[in-house]
Design a protein around this motif. Structure first.
Motif, PDB file in Angstrom:
ATOM      1  N   ARG A 166      15.841 -98.683  67.065  1.00  0.00           N
ATOM      2  CA  ARG A 166      15.459 -98.773  65.752  1.00  0.00           C
ATOM      3  C   ARG A 166      13.786 -98.660  65.613  1.00  0.00           C
ATOM      4  O   ARG A 166      13.351 -98.264  64.742  1.00  0.00           O
ATOM      5  N   ASP A 167      13.420 -99.475  66.790  1.00  0.00           N
ATOM      6  CA  ASP A 167      11.814 -99.297  66.685  1.00  0.00           C
ATOM      7  C   ASP A 167      11.239 -97.863  67.020  1.00  0.00           C
ATOM      8  O   ASP A 167      10.453 -97.280  66.379  1.00  0.00           O
ATOM      9  N   ALA A 168      12.185 -97.087  67.696  1.00  0.00           N
ATOM     10  CA  ALA A 168      11.725 -95.766  67.831  1.00  0.00           C
ATOM     11  C   ALA A 168      11.876 -94.873  66.832  1.00  0.00           C
ATOM     12  O   ALA A 168      11.175 -94.129  66.570  1.00  0.00           O
ATOM     13  N   LEU A 200      14.980 -89.411  72.901  1.00  0.00           N
ATOM     14  CA  LEU A 200      15.641 -89.646  74.346  1.00  0.00           C
ATOM     15  C   LEU A 200      14.719 -90.641  75.312  1.00  0.00           C
ATOM     16  O   LEU A 200      15.425 -91.201  76.029  1.00  0.00           O
ATOM     17  N   SER A 201      13.441 -90.807  75.031  1.00  0.00           N
ATOM     18  CA  SER A 201      12.909 -91.410  76.021  1.00  0.00           C
ATOM     19  C   SER A 201      13.152 -93.208  75.977  1.00  0.00           C
ATOM     20  O   SER A 201      13.436 -93.736  76.747  1.00  0.00           O
ATOM     21  N   SER A 202      13.013 -93.545  74.823  1.00  0.00           N
ATOM     22  CA  SER A 202      13.395 -94.844  74.336  1.00  0.00           C
ATOM     23  C   SER A 202      14.838 -95.233  74.729  1.00  0.00           C
ATOM     24  O   SER A 202      15.237 -96.211  75.400  1.00  0.00           O
ATOM     25  N   SER A 273      12.098 -89.786  81.105  1.00  0.00           N
ATOM     26  CA  SER A 273      11.169 -90.191  80.156  1.00  0.00           C
ATOM     27  C   SER A 273       9.815 -89.482  80.282  1.00  0.00           C
ATOM     28  O   SER A 273       9.213 -89.395  79.242  1.00  0.00           O
ATOM     29  N   ARG A 274       9.339 -89.063  81.539  1.00  0.00           N
ATOM     30  CA  ARG A 274       8.060 -88.137  81.574  1.00  0.00           C
ATOM     31  C   ARG A 274       8.151 -87.102  80.990  1.00  0.00           C
ATOM     32  O   ARG A 274       7.423 -86.454  80.312  1.00  0.00           O
ATOM     33  N   SER A 450       7.050 -99.309  76.025  1.00  0.00           N
ATOM     34  CA  SER A 450       7.317 -98.203  75.245  1.00  0.00           C
ATOM     35  C   SER A 450       6.461 -98.158  73.960  1.00  0.00           C
ATOM     36  O   SER A 450       6.594 -96.931  73.391  1.00  0.00           O
ATOM     37  N   SER A 451       5.750 -99.218  73.454  1.00  0.00           N
ATOM     38  CA  SER A 451       4.913 -99.002  72.521  1.00  0.00           C
ATOM     39  C   SER A 451       3.660 -98.280  72.932  1.00  0.00           C
ATOM     40  O   SER A 451       2.906 -97.657  72.132  1.00  0.00           O
TER      41      SER A 451
END
Lengths: 561, 358
Positions: A166-168, A200-202, A273-274, A450-451
């Motif tokens: 959700r945050d993402a 995708l990263s999150s 993630s990178r 993540s943030s």
């Protein structure tokens, strides 16, 4: 960045890296080393083949496959549960109902074995469902299968993935999607080509933690898994570590296999993630479009939310509360079998149980605060994990989440209680705090990271251009942007620390109890009602506290329209 | 000898590795303070053992398996009598042994009370126990359950029986073999012997009498849907709520105390005999409070504590004391078990049993 400021930053960074490495070595590295040491040094004989022999000789491949298959299925089901909800809460008017977030923390706050017990009491033969609806007897016991276990574990873990997603989604904001719409992309296309890559990263981070949590989870396999005969790595490890004859060597060998699986997962996730990390939080204001839900879609979303709440909170808590208010467990659901005596006994002033609650709150507050401070430092040091050292720190700070808690705790004991230490922390309050911090550090690191990784560097450059010194930039730009991550990490640590069991059982000084060990002791002693009452009391207290924070926090809307 | 040498060398290696890490902080001061700390530590243990020669006051660390209320009552009685403060860790036998293993380089417990005789025999065999042959009233204890040299004292015991839900079972089975008949298909639990010392005692005890034929009974249990279900309370709980009807080899004191609360439970002891599982207490050699530990053992064997044992629905360890709320030793048909065989074959039996029942 401009050459002038780079020097300054580089020094900061280097000091951070060194400090982080030092802290991680003494809190995580050496204890785990001692575990490996123990696994190649069983019975006082050097034997580097021991782990390999253990693994090949214990029908382990089956158990390992069980663990991995369980992890994959739980990841799939948590995704199914969390993704639609995350979208609804980020993109529709339903997002205004902030209480949903707090309610959804309840499954996560519930000790896994208590949640499983709730489901077992509800579905089993003669259970609450059959007492209510006798005709359910024909199918309700079908629940006792592998998929029942997957469902229980997914319902326990999905809130975690939901919050991350959700945050993402909120961070992605509306303008990118609008741009897509302007250029003629349809909803499906926009989701596939804009939202999905940005998520995708999150998502990768989230499912890796869900996977790891699943295969490192002990409570549900011990209660539900044992009942259906589904054995996993953790139940085997626990067997060697807590039942006669104790064999740390075997346990640690199994733990190293589990650890390797998790490290492979970590590597895949960090590679992904990178590749898929984008800067989303830039200087420009963001608007996010919120759909107002009318008609069928609204009903569907409402129905979905209700179903989730019933499954994740309603059913287990019905069982837990019912069990906590029963005079006689053998008498079943009926009004003349109701009593509040267990609560009265539990909450009488100065009782063992009240002391346990006090201990739990104190320890969790201390641990979550320390964890946030250290964890934020680590996350900022790791940054975008561009250098090798940063990746090492990333790996180390994640380790406690990839090692089964009990193994990490044994390592800590071996280290902090060894004869060659100038002082022993073991058997003290500080040891418990240290253990909690080590166990839950990955949450803060993950949330803050993540943030942090999604903040565009131009924001800091802008700060510098206007003459802001590093401290000022930290205070006025960086902190406000990462505070939601820190807060989420703090809350997560606090809630899990209040229910931490496996470590506490081994590490608490004699005569000291927390609410979780109290509950466990009551189960062992046959006072199930008293244990369930304690579970209800601790969860209610934690919810009230989180609600308080939520109220405070809602005054300061971050990045909202 | 060679083993010792390599061990020492590898310990040094590890030590130097760790030291070099901690030296990172302060380079030279560390080693000297380390030595000083060690010396001070030795000094303080020396004074501590000198201090503990007077029994009154001070403290005692107790690790205790079994019913918590009983342990609480015994502790408060003991503290009232001697003024010694007791710190207790409460857990199952397995957890206590795990904790002792984790702490082995720096042990803190003075006295352990376990729920399984073979575990205490193993502690003795490993040289971890401190003999106390002069314990008061030790001569009145059941000889079969305690060590002749005073390494451990069984101050209580529980018998294993067939525990059943009275709402679901009107005519309880009267023999172990009856549980393998179709009448009891899929409704029986048996505690996991790797978690429950008493269940292990029953299984090894039964095997020590019946030899390899004993496995026939256990395999017929498996064929009849008997489920292995955690430690004792975990096996009993579904029987209380009615999900299962019977616990085979359930500990009797749990059944008696639940029954006293009003739960629909009762227990029978099969006529061909059962196993009685003693609960040994031992002083650890590593104890820092030896005199207090001895005083605690004396108290455990006193009339007062034995009365508390009986009140908790356990069989008192002293033969001259009887319980009024439960079947006493003489009323329970016993198998002629061989404790030595049982303690030698415990591991493999537990392993084979859990392999069979998985």
């Amino acid at each position: 960045m401009k050459p002038g400021v780079i020097d300054n930053n580089r020094i900061f960074r280097r000091v951070g890296v060194i400090l982080a490495l030092f802290l991680l070595t003494i809190s995580i590295g050496v204890p785990l080393l001692l575990i490996f040491w123990e696994s190649v040094y069983p019975d006082g004989q050097w034997d580097w083949m021991a782990p390999i022999r253990t693994i090949t000789g214990q029908h382990l491949s089956g158990v390992l496959l069980n663990s991995v298959w369980l992890g994959i299925c739980v990841v799939a089901v948590t995704t199914l549960l969390a993704l639609p909800l995350a979208w609804m809460m980020a993109k529709t008017r339903m997002g205004q109902h902030r209480w949903v977030d707090v309610i959804l923390m309840i499954p996560f706050m519930t000790p896994p074995y208590i949640g499983s017990m709730g489901w077992i009491l509800f579905m089993q033969k003669g259970g609450y469902l059959q007492q209510w609806v006798p005709s359910a007897a024909s199918w309700s016991e079908l629940f006792f299968s592998f998929w029942g276990m997957v469902l229980i574990m997914s319902l326990h873990l999905f809130p975690f993935l939901y919050l991350l997603l959700r945050d993402a989604i909120i961070r992605i904001g509306g303008n990118l999607e609008e741009a897509g719409a302007v250029h003629g992309g349809r909803a499906g296309y926009r989701f596939r080509r804009i939202i999905l890559p940005l998520l995708l990263s999150s998502y990768g981070m989230g499912i890796m933690l869900v996977f790891v949590k699943t295969i490192a989870e002990f409570g549900t396999p011990a209660t539900f898994g044992r009942r259906i005969g589904y054995y996993v790595m953790t139940s085997e490890i626990h067997k060697y570590i807590s039942s006669w004859p104790i064999d740390f060597g075997k346990a640690t060998s199994l733990a190293s296999v589990l650890l390797s699986v998790c490290l492979v997962m970590w590597y895949m996730q960090s590679a992904m993630s990178r590749k898929f990390t984008y800067r989303l939080v830039g200087g420009k204001g963001q608007r996010s479009k919120r759909y107002s839900l009318r008609g069928g879609a609204g009903w569907l979303c409402g129905f979905y939310l209700a179903l989730l709440l019933i499954l994740s909170v309603g059913i287990p808590y019905f069982s837990i509360i019912a069990a906590s208010t029963m005079k006689l467990r053998g008498a079943g659901l009926s009004f003349d079998n109701l009593t509040l005596d267990h609560y009265r006994e539990l909450l009488s002033w100065g009782s063992v149980s009240m002391k346990a609650i006090g201990n739990s709150l104190g320890l969790s507050l201390a641990a979550s605060t320390v964890a946030v401070i250290i964890g934020t430092g680590f996350a900022l040091t790791i940054g975008k994990s561009s250098s090798f050292m940063q990746r090492v720190i990333d790996l180390f700070s994640l380790l406690p989440n990839t090692v089964p808690g009990i193994v990490m705790v044994v390592g800590l004991i071996l280290f902090w209680n060894s004869p060659w230490m100038p002082f022993t922390l073991y058997n003290s309050y500080g040891m418990v705090v240290l253990t909690y911090v080590v166990l839950f550090l990955p949450y803060t690191v993950q949330y803050v990271k993540s943030s942090f990784t999604q903040i565009d560097g131009t924001l800091f450059q802008a700060g510098q251009v206007f003459g802001g010194r590093p401290l000022y930039i930290l205070r006025r730009i960086l902190l406000p942007l990462i505070i939601p991550g820190m807060l989420a990490g703090w809350m997560m640590t606090f809630t899990i620390a209040t229910r931490e069991l496996v470590g506490s059982l081994l590490i608490l000084p004699p005569s000291m109890q927390t609410s979780a060990t109290y509950i466990f002791a009551q189960f062992e002693q046959g006072q199930v009602s008293l244990g369930m009452a304690m579970a209800v009391v601790t969860v209610v207290m934690t919810v009230l506290m989180l609600l308080g924070i939520e109220v405070l926090n809602s005054k300061r809307k971050w990045n909202a329209s | 000898m060679l083993g010792m040498k390599t061990r020492k060398r590898s310990a040094m290696l590890l030590l130097s590795a760790v030291m070099s890490i901690s030296l990172f902080g302060c380079s030279t001061g560390n080693s000297t303070t380390g030595n000083a700390g060690q010396a001070a530590g030795e000094g303080s243990t020396a004074t501590a053992s000198a201090e503990t020669t007077k029994p009154a006051g001070g403290k005692l660390v107790l690790y205790s398996a079994g019913p918590q209320k009983l342990a609480d009552n015994i502790i408060s009685g003991f503290t009232a009598k001697t003024g010694i403060e007791v710190e207790m860790f409460q857990g199952t036998t397995g957890k206590i042994l795990a904790r002792m293993e984790a702490e082995k380089s720096n042990p803190v417990a003075d006295v352990v009370i376990l729920a399984s005789l073979p575990s205490a025999q193993a502690l003795k065999a490993d040289g971890l126990t401190l003999p106390y042959p002069d314990a008061e009233n030790a001569d009145k204890l059941n000889k079969d359950w305690s060590d002749a040299d005073g390494n451990y004292f069984s101050s209580s015991a529980s018998a294993l029986g067939i525990v059943y839900n009275t709402k679901l079972v009107s005519t309880p089975p009267t023999s172990w073999s009856e549980l393998a008949t179709p009448a009891w298909k899929d409704v029986v639990n048996i505690p996991d012997p790797t978690l429950s010392g008493s269940a292990l005692d029953f299984i090894t005890g039964y095997l020590s009498v019946n030899g390899d034929k004993g496995w026939d009974l256990l395999e017929s249990y498996k064929a009849n849907g008997v489920a292995m279900a955690g430690a004792n309370q975990e096996a009993l709980d579904p029987v209380i709520t009615g999900a299962k009807s019977i616990v085979a080899a359930g500990v009797d004191y749990m059944a008696y105390s639940s029954k006293a609360k009003g739960e629909p439970l009762d227990i029978v002891y099969p006529e061909e005999g059962t196993v009685i599982s003693p609960r040994p207490a031992a002083i650890l050699k590593s104890s820092q409070n030896v005199e207090n530990a001895k005083a605690f053992i004396d108290y455990l064997l006193s009339d007062e504590a034995q009365k508390l044992v009986a009140d908790a629905y356990l069989i008192p360890g002293r033969e001259d004391i009887e319980a009024t709320n439960r079947a006493n030793l003489k009323d329970i048909p016993q198998l002629k078990v061989d404790w030595n065989w049982m303690s030698e074959h415990g591991d493999e039996t537990a392993a084979r049993f859990s392999e069979t029942f998985k």
